[in-house]
Design an enzyme around this catalytic site. Structure first.
Site, mmCIF file in Angstrom:
data_model
loop_
_atom_site.group_PDB
_atom_site.id
_atom_site.type_symbol
_atom_site.label_atom_id
_atom_site.label_comp_id
_atom_site.label_asym_id
_atom_site.label_seq_id
_atom_site.Cartn_x
_atom_site.Cartn_y
_atom_site.Cartn_z
ATOM 1 C CB ILE A 126 -72.023 26.193 12.111
ATOM 2 C CG1 ILE A 126 -72.975 25.816 13.252
ATOM 3 C CG2 ILE A 126 -70.620 26.451 12.612
ATOM 4 C CD1 ILE A 126 -72.731 24.418 13.789
ATOM 5 C CG ASP A 127 -77.336 26.802 13.098
ATOM 6 O OD1 ASP A 127 -76.582 25.824 13.130
ATOM 7 O OD2 ASP A 127 -78.028 27.165 14.063
HETATM 8 O O1 F6P Z 1 -74.564 28.346 16.778
HETATM 9 C C1 F6P Z 1 -75.911 27.965 16.568
HETATM 10 C C2 F6P Z 1 -76.097 26.653 17.193
HETATM 11 O O2 F6P Z 1 -75.125 25.871 16.604
HETATM 12 C C3 F6P Z 1 -77.465 25.962 17.041
HETATM 13 O O3 F6P Z 1 -77.589 25.130 15.947
HETATM 14 C C4 F6P Z 1 -77.545 25.163 18.322
HETATM 15 O O4 F6P Z 1 -78.885 24.905 18.648
HETATM 16 C C5 F6P Z 1 -76.904 26.073 19.285
HETATM 17 O O5 F6P Z 1 -75.887 26.740 18.585
HETATM 18 C C6 F6P Z 1 -76.305 25.383 20.504
HETATM 19 O O6 F6P Z 1 -75.767 26.358 21.319
HETATM 20 P P1 F6P Z 1 -75.073 26.101 22.719
HETATM 21 O O7 F6P Z 1 -73.619 25.911 22.441
HETATM 22 O O8 F6P Z 1 -75.315 27.339 23.489
HETATM 23 O O9 F6P Z 1 -75.674 24.877 23.325
#
Ligand code: F6P
Length: 342
Positions: A126-127
């Protein structure tokens, strides 16, 4: 051929559309067998696999998440991980693996590619920070979700003469913050690429207030950093790819605004809401095109390539070119957004 497919890293709307496309063309057109690998690289280490046929992918196109499950497991840091992956590939007679993921998952795919495993990558996050592709699927859905939230926050901000701070995902790149902030008419957008001056943010809000505009929207990416300071961390925990858990910069910005300006302010942290739910039509189509291109690449005998969107066309690029350097926000686009600040 027997082709494995896995989804790794943070989930993302559109993953199921890729899986469906791979199965529909792989089984239905080419007559290959598709083996679903559960929970990313962890499933390949544990031999946790499931046969996928038309029946298993029926009805999943509009569903968020991934029917295969995901994880942030890294076989190259787990003890015996590489050998475990290789023995599952051998035991399951897997000829090639389609890895759907971002920087981390595809980095692992590239390492296995170098070790002789046939790997095809599909870009996901999504980033939207993966290089070599103009856009990743999931990004459009996340931007739409954030924009809907900003639209709603405008009206409550106006009712209460408040500053509403909205924190969105975006660890190293501010694509979601910038696009949703532009689409939602934000008054300030803070992104990881440009360290922010909190005094300047407050001055912009005061300036608005002097003009009688007592409601404001500030969009901040989770990875945004103050000029003098460091990233705001949720905890000291580090995952298998060395990433810390971010979160909290929105709260920090809100408290600073309250203390420095005396304005009433509230924070909304959208976080994982942006990763959930049904993909937009754009993401469904892009994910479907990527899935078809991935199974075509396997069928053609390609290896160590990632399918990508360039100038509207789906192309193949070396996975190694896509990982290593993140795609950050174009300075010209951020500059354009500043016209609407304050
Ligand atoms: O998928 C990337 C992301 O959305 C980042 O923007 C975010 O920091 C991370 O995932 C969060 O991941 P998790 O679900 O492991 O906390």
């Amino acid at each position: 051929m027997r082709i494995g497919i896995l989804t790794g890293g943070g989930d993302c709307p559109g993953l199921n559309a890729v899986i469906r496309a791979v199965v529909r063309k792989g089984v239905g057109v080419y007559g290959h067998s598709i083996v679903g690998i559960r929970h990313g690289w962890r499933g390949l280490m544990d031999g946790d696999v499931v046969e996928l046929d038309r029946e298993e992918v029926r009805g999943i196109l509009p569903r968020g998440g991934t029917i295969l499950g995901s994880s942030r497991t890294n076989p190259f840091t787990a003890t015996g991980g590489v050998e475990a992956v290789q023995s599952t590939i051998e035991a399951e007679r897997i000829d090639a693996v389609i890895a759907i993921g971002g920087e981390d998952t595809l980095g692992v795919a590239h390492q296995f590619g170098a070790a002789g495993v046939r790997m095809i990558g599909v870009p996901k996050t999504i980033d939207n920070d993966l290089s070599e592709t103009e856009v990743t699927f999931g990004f459009d859905t996340a931007v739409q979700t954030a924009t809907d939230a900003i639209d709603r926050l405008h009206t409550t901000a106006e009712s209460h003469d408040r500053v509403m701070v909205v924190e969105v995902m975006g660890r190293h790149a501010g694509w979601i913050a910038l696009h949703s902030g532009l689409a939602g008419g934000a008054n300030v957008i803070l992104i990881p690429e440009w360290p922010f001056d909190i005094a300047e943010v407050c001055e912009r809000l005061r300036h608005r207030s002097r003009r009688g505009e007592t409601a404001s929207i500030v969009v901040v990416a989770e990875g945004a950093v103050p000029l003098e300071g460091s990233m705001t961390l949720k905890s000291g925990a580090v995952d298998e790819f060395g990433h810390v858990q971010l979160g909290g910069v929105g709260t920090m910005v809100t408290e600073e605004i309250k203390a420095r300006t005396g304005f009433d302010a509230r924070v909304t942290i959208l976080g994982h809401v942006l990763r959930g739910g049904t993909p937009t039509a754009f993401d469904r189509v892009l994910a479907t095109r990527f899935g078809i291109a991935a199974i075509d690449a396997v069928h053609d005998g390609a290896a160590d390539v990632m399918v990508a969107l360039q100038c509207g066309e789906i192309v193949r690029v070396p996975i190694g070119d896509a990982v290593g350097t993140l795609k950050t926000v174009d300075p010209a686009l951020y500059d354009l957004a500043t016209v609407f600040f304050g």
